[in-house]
Design a protein around this motif. Structure first.
Motif, mmCIF file in Angstrom:
data_model
loop_
_atom_site.group_PDB
_atom_site.id
_atom_site.type_symbol
_atom_site.label_atom_id
_atom_site.label_comp_id
_atom_site.label_asym_id
_atom_site.label_seq_id
_atom_site.Cartn_x
_atom_site.Cartn_y
_atom_site.Cartn_z
ATOM 1 N N ALA A 354 54.712 32.590 48.059
ATOM 2 C CA ALA A 354 55.880 32.995 46.808
ATOM 3 C C ALA A 354 54.190 33.494 46.125
ATOM 4 C CB ALA A 354 55.649 31.391 45.514
ATOM 5 N N SER A 355 54.048 35.371 45.629
ATOM 6 C CA SER A 355 52.612 35.380 45.668
ATOM 7 C C SER A 355 53.486 36.040 44.261
ATOM 8 C CB SER A 355 52.987 36.692 47.015
ATOM 9 O OG SER A 355 54.004 37.948 46.916
ATOM 10 N N ASN A 356 52.635 36.640 43.737
ATOM 11 C CA ASN A 356 52.746 37.799 41.992
ATOM 12 C C ASN A 356 53.213 39.010 42.913
ATOM 13 O OD1 ASN A 356 49.898 35.551 40.803
ATOM 14 N ND2 ASN A 356 52.094 36.353 40.168
ATOM 15 N N ARG A 357 53.624 39.692 42.079
ATOM 16 C CA ARG A 357 53.555 41.352 42.245
ATOM 17 C C ARG A 357 52.433 41.958 41.585
ATOM 18 N NH1 ARG A 357 59.516 41.687 40.056
ATOM 19 N NH2 ARG A 357 60.322 40.053 41.650
ATOM 20 N N ASN A 358 52.467 41.887 40.517
ATOM 21 C CA ASN A 358 51.638 42.620 40.018
ATOM 22 C C ASN A 358 50.239 41.872 40.014
ATOM 23 O OD1 ASN A 358 53.277 44.357 39.584
ATOM 24 N ND2 ASN A 358 53.855 42.559 37.551
ATOM 25 N N ILE A 359 49.301 42.343 41.563
ATOM 26 C CA ILE A 359 47.924 41.731 41.406
ATOM 27 C C ILE A 359 46.734 42.772 40.590
ATOM 28 C CG2 ILE A 359 46.024 41.238 42.836
ATOM 29 C CD1 ILE A 359 48.325 40.667 45.203
ATOM 30 N N ASP A 360 46.131 41.968 39.693
ATOM 31 C CA ASP A 360 44.900 42.643 39.006
ATOM 32 C C ASP A 360 43.430 42.753 40.030
ATOM 33 O OD1 ASP A 360 42.906 44.222 37.658
ATOM 34 O OD2 ASP A 360 43.847 43.118 36.171
ATOM 35 N N PRO A 361 43.142 43.958 40.777
ATOM 36 C CA PRO A 361 42.142 43.713 42.026
ATOM 37 C C PRO A 361 40.874 43.448 41.188
ATOM 38 C CG PRO A 361 43.229 46.068 41.166
ATOM 39 C CD PRO A 361 43.831 45.430 40.396
ATOM 40 N N ARG A 362 40.753 43.466 40.053
ATOM 41 C CA ARG A 362 39.762 43.074 39.118
ATOM 42 C C ARG A 362 39.227 40.823 39.103
ATOM 43 N NH1 ARG A 362 39.821 43.950 33.767
ATOM 44 N NH2 ARG A 362 41.749 43.141 33.794
ATOM 45 N N PHE A 363 40.105 40.603 39.554
ATOM 46 C CA PHE A 363 40.239 38.863 40.136
ATOM 47 C C PHE A 363 40.421 38.510 41.640
ATOM 48 C CE2 PHE A 363 41.296 40.242 36.139
ATOM 49 C CZ PHE A 363 40.681 38.976 35.024
ATOM 50 N N LEU A 364 40.309 39.763 42.775
ATOM 51 C CA LEU A 364 40.504 39.160 44.513
ATOM 52 C C LEU A 364 39.873 38.180 44.572
ATOM 53 C CD1 LEU A 364 42.057 43.069 45.645
ATOM 54 C CD2 LEU A 364 43.366 40.344 44.996
ATOM 55 N N SER A 365 38.551 38.620 44.012
ATOM 56 C CA SER A 365 37.413 37.383 44.640
ATOM 57 C C SER A 365 37.969 36.062 44.544
ATOM 58 C CB SER A 365 36.111 38.094 43.590
ATOM 59 O OG SER A 365 36.380 37.332 42.313
ATOM 60 N N GLN A 366 38.798 35.993 43.061
ATOM 61 C CA GLN A 366 39.025 34.314 43.668
ATOM 62 C C GLN A 366 39.937 33.616 44.428
ATOM 63 O OE1 GLN A 366 40.806 33.876 39.399
ATOM 64 N NE2 GLN A 366 38.626 35.335 38.329
ATOM 65 N N GLY A 367 40.726 34.883 45.512
ATOM 66 C CA GLY A 367 41.336 34.073 46.074
ATOM 67 C C GLY A 367 42.607 34.138 46.027
ATOM 68 N N PRO A 368 43.655 34.115 46.885
ATOM 69 C CA PRO A 368 44.467 35.107 47.224
ATOM 70 C C PRO A 368 45.986 34.322 46.034
ATOM 71 C CG PRO A 368 44.978 33.174 48.896
ATOM 72 C CD PRO A 368 43.079 33.388 47.984
ATOM 73 N N PHE A 369 45.872 35.759 45.922
ATOM 74 C CA PHE A 369 47.255 35.178 44.420
ATOM 75 C C PHE A 369 48.751 35.152 44.685
ATOM 76 C CE2 PHE A 369 44.104 37.588 42.089
ATOM 77 C CZ PHE A 369 44.243 36.622 40.997
ATOM 78 N N SER A 370 48.730 33.841 45.729
ATOM 79 C CA SER A 370 50.023 33.613 46.903
ATOM 80 C C SER A 370 50.020 32.005 46.933
ATOM 81 C CB SER A 370 50.273 34.355 48.058
ATOM 82 O OG SER A 370 49.341 34.128 48.604
ATOM 83 N N ASP A 371 50.866 31.398 47.160
ATOM 84 C CA ASP A 371 50.895 29.901 47.557
ATOM 85 C C ASP A 371 52.194 29.123 48.833
ATOM 86 O OD1 ASP A 371 49.686 27.122 47.512
ATOM 87 O OD2 ASP A 371 50.882 26.836 45.651
ATOM 88 N N THR A 372 52.607 28.934 49.543
ATOM 89 C CA THR A 372 53.338 28.098 50.331
ATOM 90 C C THR A 372 53.657 26.944 50.254
ATOM 91 O OG1 THR A 372 51.372 27.464 52.016
ATOM 92 C CG2 THR A 372 52.596 30.489 51.757
#
Length: 800
Positions: A354-372
């Motif tokens: 499961a992954s977010n459809r709309n990702i904000d580049p400002r918060f990519l440093s917090q880790g991947p916006f997905s999970d399995t």
């Protein structure tokens, strides 16, 4: 005020005014009254700089006055003094005041020129008043100075607090915004004079909302004061903003407003499954495209920031299952793509991301916006119905005898029990029962003769039933094609109507015929046309086979005449090319007609010939017109007769009578107003005056005599006929009289009725000869009547 030279006074006054004005601007609450400010006052000041003083023309020594607003003293407020240098203090001059507020707000002492304000003034309502002053001679009331205009200006005090006209405010700011992000700008207005003092100079401060927000003192812009404000922790803040005049100094007035700040969501939270593995059971009978299971990854964000995509990234069910997102619930919906078979594979394992459809580049440093997560699907065994092999196609000849074997169908139990199968035909697909099936082997045979021309293809449904569980029924199809044999003879393609013109010559083609055959030979139809042996040598017509499944009919001679023969019938033999070949004889009807030069028939047959020979067209039209005229005359005569006046006395078929009914006696109930009652004619009061009219008149009592004369009642109807005819004659003599045709009275009961008297007055007479003893034989219900009306002793009346 001490009077001196106008120039000197004016110059000193201006200098004093400027000095005091500077002092007033620097101190709070200081004001000036009666200070001349007219620019003309500066002219004497400029001339006074020279070595000598010059005398100017007489003029006023004032132009503008000031008065404080909101004066609350008991005495009138002194505004200033008017004085003209014409006034020598001798009392010869009086001062007159006109304009805005004259006499109602402002008063003037006509002797001294002193002006006072008699009412409390509000600068916010009216900042200044324009008045006109004039000096007049007291004796003559003539002006000694031209009328001059001056202004009384209301001087402001700090009596209005700042107000937020647009408040309360609602604002939004994205969560996690950096410090100093602008949120909203608030604006306060002060009704005091912004050009005088600090009464309208406002500064802003925040009373509630620290340490999250701040406000700029001069601009009123609210900004964020803390970083990383998280909407998921708190999404709304209530701020109280204050605006204070006098530049915020002590003693200033203030006003407040509220600002509701809502943190809007940003995609700062990745989706997370609540578990790392899921397990679901799936029945193997689940149809394709069904929902198998639903899983959901949790996301603290909302709206578009919480929208997710799901996909299968690993596992042995990649081609069997697929996962799609539910746009309303953001769940991952697992859907079946292929049929399941427990006997072949009993479980599947899927790894779903499961992954977010709309990702904000400002918060990519917090880790991947997905999970399995791992999903295990267990296939449950279901008792399934038998499964047929693919569609069975069979062929049978329409000449097959009853009982001929056509083919065999087979079905298997997919379950491990491998139950025996029994076969049957769904008779809804074989209503006429053309076929039978052997229940254990699945062998299909014919049960009736087949006809390809009636039904060339039979699509029947075969049922396979498990012997151990009859509720498990499988369905299969058998497509049976009936092969053609040559069992239908050819016939004419259509019903021909052949026309032969009398002017036709020998060898002329009068018709081209073709044939059809219900059979369908593999190589196509081939028809042979010929005349029958009986007609092959006739002298009128011949046939020519065109070798293309058509034939032409030709004349052998000319000179055909309708008078001699109007119709010819020509037998034609048609043979097909089947094995064995079949033939049929079809008769072609040929009518002889009179044709025009183009060969178009005008009239055919002997009837038309006789008609044309006997009468011309004009004669026929004349005869038809005469017939129509006669019919119209007959209709007019019938209509006129119907419109004639109807007779007053109608016949029996149209008996319309008016009934006169008396109710001064026993009467006959509801039937008194029915049709003509012949019994009423027996009343002797109503008959025997042949000369006097016997119609019933409105005077009803005259219909009766005190004593009816004796009248003999005879069994025949002569009396009645005589009475009726007399009434008819009277009605004919006097047609203007109303049709009082019916006379019904009940004063005389009569004595000669065949049914005798119907009155019940004498029913209990002891002389009655009727015996009712037979009622006792009818049962207990009629025993009471037998006791009342029978001849038994009275003592038995109450015995029952």
């Amino acid at each position: 005020m001490m009077q001196i030279g106008s120039a000197v006074w004016t110059g000193l006054t201006v200098m004093t005014m400027l000095l005091l004005a500077q002092l007033d601007m620097g101190c709070c609450g200081m004001t000036l009254n009666s200070i001349p400010l007219h620019p003309a006052s500066l002219r004497p000041l400029r001339t006074s700089v020279g070595a000598s003083l010059q005398r100017h023309k007489r003029n006023w020594v004032w132009n503008q006055f000031f008065v404080l607003e909101e004066y609350t003293g008991d005495d009138p407020l002194y505004v200033g003094k008017l004085h003209s240098d014409v006034d020598k203090g001798e009392g010869k001059v009086k001062y007159v005041l006109n304009g805005e507020g004259a006499s109602s707000i402002f008063t003037i002492d006509e002797n001294t020129g002193d002006i006072h304000a008699t009412k409390r003034l509000d600068r916010e309502e009216q900042p200044y008043y324009t008045l006109r002053a004039q000096a007049r001679d007291r004796a003559t009331n003539l002006p000694v100075e031209p009328e001059s205009e001056f202004v009384i200006k209301v001087q402001d005090i700090n009596d209005n607090e700042p107000k937020f006209l647009d408040g309360p405010y609602n604002a939004q700011v994205p969560e996690m915004s950096p410090v100093g992000t602008s949120v909203v700008e608030v604006k306060a207005t002060d009704a005091d004079d912004p050009t005088y003092g600090n009464s309208a100079r406002v500064v802003y401060s925040i009373l509630e909302g620290q340490p999250y927000f701040s406000v700029e003192p001069k601009t009123g812009i609210v900004r964020t004061a803390l970083p990383n404000m998280d909407r998921e922790a708190r999404d709304q803040y209530l701020l109280v903003i204050q605006a204070k005049d006098m530049v915020g100094q002590m003693g200033g007035l203030s006003g407040t407003t509220s600002v509701t700040v809502t943190l809007t969501d940003v995609n700062d939270n990745p989706p997370r499954f609540s578990r790392k593995s899921y397990q679901f059971a799936v029945p193997e009978s689940l149809p394709v495209a069904s929902v198998v299971a639903k899983i959901k990854a949790l996301d603290s964000d909302i709206g578009p920031n919480a929208e997710m995509d799901y996909r299968i990234i690993e596992g042995d069910g990649l081609g069997v299952f697929r996962v799609v997102p539910d746009k309303d619930t953001q769940e991952g919906v697992i859907i079946l793509q292929k049929n399941l078979d427990f006997e072949k594979k009993s479980s599947y394992t899927l790894k779903i991301e499961a992954s977010n459809r709309n990702i904000d580049p400002r918060f990519l440093s917090q880790g991947p916006f997905s999970d399995t997560a791992m999903v295990r699907l267990t296939v449950e065994n279901v008792d399934e119905p038998p499964i047929f092999s693919p569609l069975s196609k069979m062929v049978v000849s329409e000449a097959a005898k009853v009982g001929t074997i056509i083919g065999t169908v087979s079905a298997l139990d997919p379950d491990s029990t491998n139950s025996p199968i029994r076969y049957s035909i769904d008779r809804n697909t074989d209503l006429e029962r053309f076929f039978n099936i052997e229940s254990t082997t699945g062998v299909i045979s014919t049960a009736k003769p087949l006809d390809r021309e009636a039904n060339a293809v039979h699509n029947i449904t075969i049922l396979a039933i498990e012997s151990l569980d009859p509720s498990q029924v499988g369905k299969g199809a058998a497509l049976i094609t009936v092969m053609d044999i040559n069992d239908n003879a050819p016939v004419f393609a259509i019903e021909y109507e052949t026309i032969l013109c009398e002017s036709a010559g020998p060898g002329q083609v009068i018709e081209t015929i073709s044939a059809v055959d219900k059979d369908e030979p593999p190589s196509g139809h081939r028809f042979v046309f010929s005349l029958t042996a009986e007609t092959a040598g006739n002298m009128n017509f011949t046939l020519r086979d065109n070798k293309d499944n058509t034939a032409s009919i030709l004349t052998k001679r000319g000179g055909f005449q309708r008078r001699e023969q109007a119709m010819y019938r020509l037998p034609v033999l048609i043979v097909d090319s089947g094995t064995p070949a079949l033939s049929s004889t079809n008769t072609l009807s040929i009518r002889v007609c009179d044709c025009d030069l183009d060969g178009t028939p005008q009239s055919c047959g002997t009837e038309a010939f006789m008609l044309s020979a006997g009468l011309s067209t004009g004669a026929l039209i004349a005869i038809l017109a005469c017939i129509i005229i006669l019919l119209v005359l007959v209709l007019l005569i019938v209509t006129m007769r119907r419109r004639k006046k109807e007779p007053l006395i109608l016949d029996e078929d149209r008996d319309v009578r008016e009934n006169i009914v008396r109710y001064d006696d026993e009467g006959g109930g509801e039937e008194d107003t029915e049709a003509f009652d012949m019994v009423a004619l027996r009343n002797l009061n109503a008959v025997r005056d042949s000369k006097a009219r016997r119609d019933v008149t409105p005077e009803v009592p005259t219909l009766y005599c005190s004593r009816p004369p004796p009248y003999k009642i005879t069994p025949d109807n002569g009396i009645f006929r005589e009475f009726i005819w007399d009434r008819l004659k009277d009605a004919d003599v006097d047609p203007s009289a109303p049709p009082y045709d019916s006379l019904q009275t009940y004063a005389f009961e009569g004595s000669g009725s065949v049914a005798e008297s119907l009155s019940s007055l004498d029913s209990l007479s002891t002389d009655s000869e009727q015996n009712y003893d037979y009622l006792s034989d009818w049962g207990p219900r009629f025993r009471k009547l037998a006791d009342l009306y029978g001849h038994s002793d009275s003592s038995n009346i109450f015995s029952s």
